[in-house]
Motif scaffolding. Structure first.
Motif, PDB file in Angstrom:
ATOM      1  N   ALA A   1      -5.814  91.380  62.058  1.00  0.00           N
ATOM      2  CA  ALA A   1      -5.200  92.515  61.359  1.00  0.00           C
ATOM      3  C   ALA A   1      -6.135  93.727  61.381  1.00  0.00           C
ATOM      4  CB  ALA A   1      -4.866  92.132  59.920  1.00  0.00           C
ATOM      5  N   GLY A   2      -7.425  93.497  61.250  1.00  0.00           N
ATOM      6  CA  GLY A   2      -8.383  94.595  61.295  1.00  0.00           C
ATOM      7  C   GLY A   2      -8.430  95.269  62.654  1.00  0.00           C
ATOM      8  N   LEU A   3      -8.351  94.478  63.721  1.00  0.00           N
ATOM      9  CA  LEU A   3      -8.340  95.060  65.067  1.00  0.00           C
ATOM     10  C   LEU A   3      -7.054  95.846  65.306  1.00  0.00           C
ATOM     11  CD1 LEU A   3      -9.929  92.063  66.990  1.00  0.00           C
ATOM     12  CD2 LEU A   3     -10.977  94.300  66.580  1.00  0.00           C
ATOM     13  N   ASP A   4      -5.938  95.326  64.788  1.00  0.00           N
ATOM     14  CA  ASP A   4      -4.684  96.087  64.865  1.00  0.00           C
ATOM     15  C   ASP A   4      -4.801  97.378  64.060  1.00  0.00           C
ATOM     16  OD1 ASP A   4      -3.420  94.226  66.506  1.00  0.00           O
ATOM     17  OD2 ASP A   4      -2.519  93.146  64.819  1.00  0.00           O
ATOM     18  N   GLY A   5      -5.469  97.299  62.901  1.00  0.00           N
ATOM     19  CA  GLY A   5      -5.678  98.472  62.068  1.00  0.00           C
ATOM     20  C   GLY A   5      -6.557  99.516  62.741  1.00  0.00           C
TER      21      GLY A   5
END
Length: 188
Positions: free
Chosen positions: A99-103
């Motif tokens: 989710a952080g990489l998508d963010g």
């Protein structure tokens, strides 16, 4: 009774190579796989999507940039983090990192209308610095990512032998030392 013809080693390897080539061409033509070069990577991600892997590759290089020592990319840190997500992280950590990489990509697109990996180094650094600030909602992601990048870098060959000094046996070996130099013997 049927008999099998003996294959030479060369014929067996040729058959295996042809089968692998046929599978790769078939997978590419049906869209089952994309070559890593087409994604802008020199490695194939295991646990991440190609977009997440590109963001990870760029973020890791910003966390451990190449200077007079190799950077994270040259040390294989993005591959290490990808394998850690696939086989070592628990489900919560893996979800946090994905989710952080998508963010990262979403924030980069909102601020600069481009994916995180396509930004300049200064723009990438600014986004990561915002993630590192104490009040940022992305701070847990950034701290976890930074920890994995640091572990991956300093346990890699370039990190352990070029960035750090490596001395497998610290101090000189003196096999026969007179007892006068040491003093009393040591008790264990």
């Amino acid at each position: 009774m049927a008999t099998c013809a003996k294959l030479s080693r060369r014929e067996a390897f040729a058959g295996v190579a042809f089968a692998g080539l046929a599978f790769t061409v078939g997978a590419l033509s049906f869209g089952l796989a994309q070559p890593a070069a087409a994604q802008g990577l020199t490695w194939a991600p295991v646990a991440l999507t190609p977009a997440q892997a590109r963001a990870l590759d760029a973020a890791a290089e910003q966390i451990m940039p190449a200077t007079e020592t190799p950077g994270a990319r040259a040390a294989g840190v993005p591959q290490f983090v990808d394998r850690a997500i696939a086989g070592w992280c628990d489900k919560g950590q893996a979800a946090l990192l994905r989710a952080g990489l998508d963010g990262l990509d979403a924030d980069a697109r909102a601020a600069h209308a481009a994916a995180f990996a396509d930004l300049t180094a200064a723009e990438q650094t600014a986004i990561l610095a915002g993630y590192d600030s104490s009040g940022a909602r992305q701070r847990p992601f950034f701290l976890t990512l930074r920890e994995l990048v640091t572990i991956g870098y300093f346990t890699s060959r370039p990190g352990a032998t070029v960035a750090l000094r490596y001395d497998p046996i610290p101090g000189p070996y003196r096999g026969c030392v007179p007892l006068k130099e040491i003093g009393r013997g040591w008790a264990i």
